[in-house]
Design an enzyme around this catalytic site. Structure first.
Site, PDB file in Angstrom:
ATOM      1  N   TYR A 134       1.069  -1.314   0.300  1.00  0.00           N
ATOM      2  CA  TYR A 134      -0.108  -0.330   0.075  1.00  0.00           C
ATOM      3  C   TYR A 134       0.744   1.011   0.284  1.00  0.00           C
ATOM      4  CZ  TYR A 134      -4.578  -2.754   1.262  1.00  0.00           C
ATOM      5  OH  TYR A 134      -5.407  -3.839   1.349  1.00  0.00           O
ATOM      6  N   LYS A 140       6.055 -14.190   3.774  1.00  0.00           N
ATOM      7  CA  LYS A 140       6.484 -14.484   2.984  1.00  0.00           C
ATOM      8  C   LYS A 140       7.886 -14.975   2.784  1.00  0.00           C
ATOM      9  CE  LYS A 140       4.909 -17.263  -0.262  1.00  0.00           C
ATOM     10  NZ  LYS A 140       4.356 -18.749  -0.634  1.00  0.00           N
ATOM     11  N   ASP A 158       0.633 -18.806   3.801  1.00  0.00           N
ATOM     12  CA  ASP A 158      -0.345 -19.074   2.442  1.00  0.00           C
ATOM     13  C   ASP A 158      -0.735 -20.153   3.653  1.00  0.00           C
ATOM     14  OD1 ASP A 158       2.466 -19.757   2.756  1.00  0.00           O
ATOM     15  OD2 ASP A 158       2.481 -20.901   0.228  1.00  0.00           O
ATOM     16  N   ASP A 198      -4.389  -7.434   5.291  1.00  0.00           N
ATOM     17  CA  ASP A 198      -5.709  -6.942   4.843  1.00  0.00           C
ATOM     18  C   ASP A 198      -7.498  -8.594   4.565  1.00  0.00           C
ATOM     19  OD1 ASP A 198      -7.639  -5.492   3.088  1.00  0.00           O
ATOM     20  OD2 ASP A 198      -6.956  -6.320   1.789  1.00  0.00           O
ATOM     21  N   ASP A 207     -10.063 -10.877   6.326  1.00  0.00           N
ATOM     22  CA  ASP A 207     -11.757 -10.720   5.369  1.00  0.00           C
ATOM     23  C   ASP A 207     -12.118 -12.266   6.107  1.00  0.00           C
ATOM     24  OD1 ASP A 207     -12.070  -8.599   4.560  1.00  0.00           O
ATOM     25  OD2 ASP A 207     -12.702  -8.653   2.599  1.00  0.00           O
TER      26      ASP A 207
HETATM   27  C1  IPM Z   1      -9.841  -3.122   4.904  1.00  0.00           C
HETATM   28  C2  IPM Z   1     -10.438  -2.345   3.466  1.00  0.00           C
HETATM   29  C3  IPM Z   1      -9.336  -1.350   3.134  1.00  0.00           C
HETATM   30  C4  IPM Z   1      -7.739  -1.917   2.954  1.00  0.00           C
HETATM   31  C5  IPM Z   1      -9.862  -1.094   1.675  1.00  0.00           C
HETATM   32  C6  IPM Z   1     -11.689  -0.351   0.992  1.00  0.00           C
HETATM   33  C7  IPM Z   1      -8.960   0.583   0.847  1.00  0.00           C
HETATM   34  O1  IPM Z   1     -10.206  -3.732   2.647  1.00  0.00           O
HETATM   35  O2  IPM Z   1     -10.405  -2.203   5.222  1.00  0.00           O
HETATM   36  O3  IPM Z   1      -9.501  -3.874   4.826  1.00  0.00           O
HETATM   37  O4  IPM Z   1      -7.774  -2.805   1.862  1.00  0.00           O
HETATM   38  O5  IPM Z   1      -7.055  -1.788   3.185  1.00  0.00           O
HETATM   39 MG    MG Z   2      -9.937  -5.239   3.866  1.00  0.00          MG
END
Ligand code: IPM
Ligand code: MG
Length: 329
Positions: free
Chosen positions: A124, A169, A200, A224, A228
């Site tokens: 990022y 990694k 992984d 990130d 999720d």
């Molecule tokens: C998160 C989101 C953000 C990220 C996006 C929306 C920029 O996915 O907060 O996890 O990638 O950090």
């Molecule tokens: Mg995210």
């Protein structure tokens, strides 16, 4: 203390009012500063956020944020990333803990870990070069960036089970070797027991044996993705809060997005935003922060839940019920 409130777009406008109702029950001396940022603002004015907005945010101590819909402009830069950078919010903290009565994909409820994601560098970095036939994004890992995220994770581990898992990694990506080495050294300095996992293998292990983990520290994009994925462990992305922490500021946001498909219907689950309030209270050192967990358990047990969890309650109903519990305890 001054709190910037950014509802943003979509369901952000529904879950944040519910979260504020919950925050208000604590009767703290908080001055709220509302800012309209995001897609709707862009449609109205041509700018989703300006430098002046960022300056206003910097005059506050913390931010409560809903969600923002990505603006369909090829030059649009994520507001979330601009704020993280602007406020130097280097630690993205995502607690992954099951909620009572809600089953995740694995059906297990014996885990409780926290993902501490480096939030300012890695992939990022924003250092990018786009050509017609090739595109480059520079992945930045620095000693300072790794040291401060490792230190944050170790401080947290010391308050928990004193165990740190470093996710990387480094068998393929050389920059990850620096991250791994610095995290290991830092853990040793703090007296925290550390181990490491390739990202992984970690994805697999988190699904198979999530109970093995306490504090997980990793680079930006891995954090990130793993966060999720961990949403599936607790049953829904709609249940995960997060805190973006820096030296000076803190920014609280649900892990979910603006969900345009259900926006405006009043059915969005406000629990992630409400759990963000708990994280804000903890950051403020408010001793009663854990009451929010109790209140959330109470509404879940009483099935005051939104349709995503199989219920029929609306966003505001859930907010009122959590607030009502807190007012009476
Ligand atoms: C998160 C989101 C953000 C990220 C996006 C929306 C920029 O996915 O907060 O996890 O990638 O950090
Ligand atoms: Mg995210």
């Amino acid at each position: 203390m001054k709190l910037a409130v950014i509802e943003g777009d979509g369901i952000g406008r529904e879950v944040i009012p519910a979260a504020l109702e919950v925050l208000d029950t604590f009767g703290l001396d908080i001055e709220k500063v509302s800012l309209e940022l995001g897609y709707a603002r862009w449609e109205r004015t041509g700018a989703a956020m300006t430098e002046e907005d960022l300056d206003l945010i910097k005059e506050c101590d913390a931010v409560l944020f809903g969600a923002i819909t990505t603006v369909p402009d090829p030059n649009y830069k994520s507001i979330l990333l601009a704020i993280r950078k602007g406020l130097d919010l280097y630690a993205n903290v995502r607690p992954i803990k099951p909620l009572p009565g809600i089953a995740g994909v694995t059906g297990r409820s014996d885990f409780d870990f926290v993902i501490v994601r480096e939030n300012t560098e890695g992939l990022y970095s924003g250092i990018e070069e786009l050509h017609e036939d090739a595109a480059y994004t520079r992945r930045v890992i620095t000693r300072r960036g790794s040291e401060r995220i490792a230190a944050y994770a170790c401080e947290l581990a010391k308050k928990r089970d004193n165990r740190l898992t470093i996710v990387h990694k480094s068998n393929v990506i050389k920059a990850d070797k620096l991250f791994l080495d610095v995290c290991r050294e830092t853990a040793e300095d703090y007296g925290v027991e550390s181990s490491d996992m390739l990202v992984d293998a970690m994805a697999y292990s988190l699904m198979k044996q999530p109970e093995k983990y306490d504090v997980v520290v990793t680079t930006n994009l891995y954090g990130d993705i793993l966060s999720d994925m961990s949403g599936a462990l607790v049953g829904s992305l709609g249940l995960l809060p997060s805190a973006n922490i820096g030296e000076k500021y803190a920014f609280f946001e649900p892990v979910h997005g603006s969900a345009p498909d259900i926006a405006g219907k009043g059915i969005a689950n406000p629990l992630a935003a409400i759990l963000c309030v708990k994280m804000l209270l903890e950051w403020l050192g408010e001793k009663k922060a854990s009451l929010v967990d109790e209140a959330v358990s109470h509404v879940l047990q009483n099935k005051i839940i939104t349709p995503d969890l199989g219920g029929t309650s609306g966003t505001a109903d859930v907010g009122h019920a959590v607030a009502e519990y807190l007012r009476s305890h």
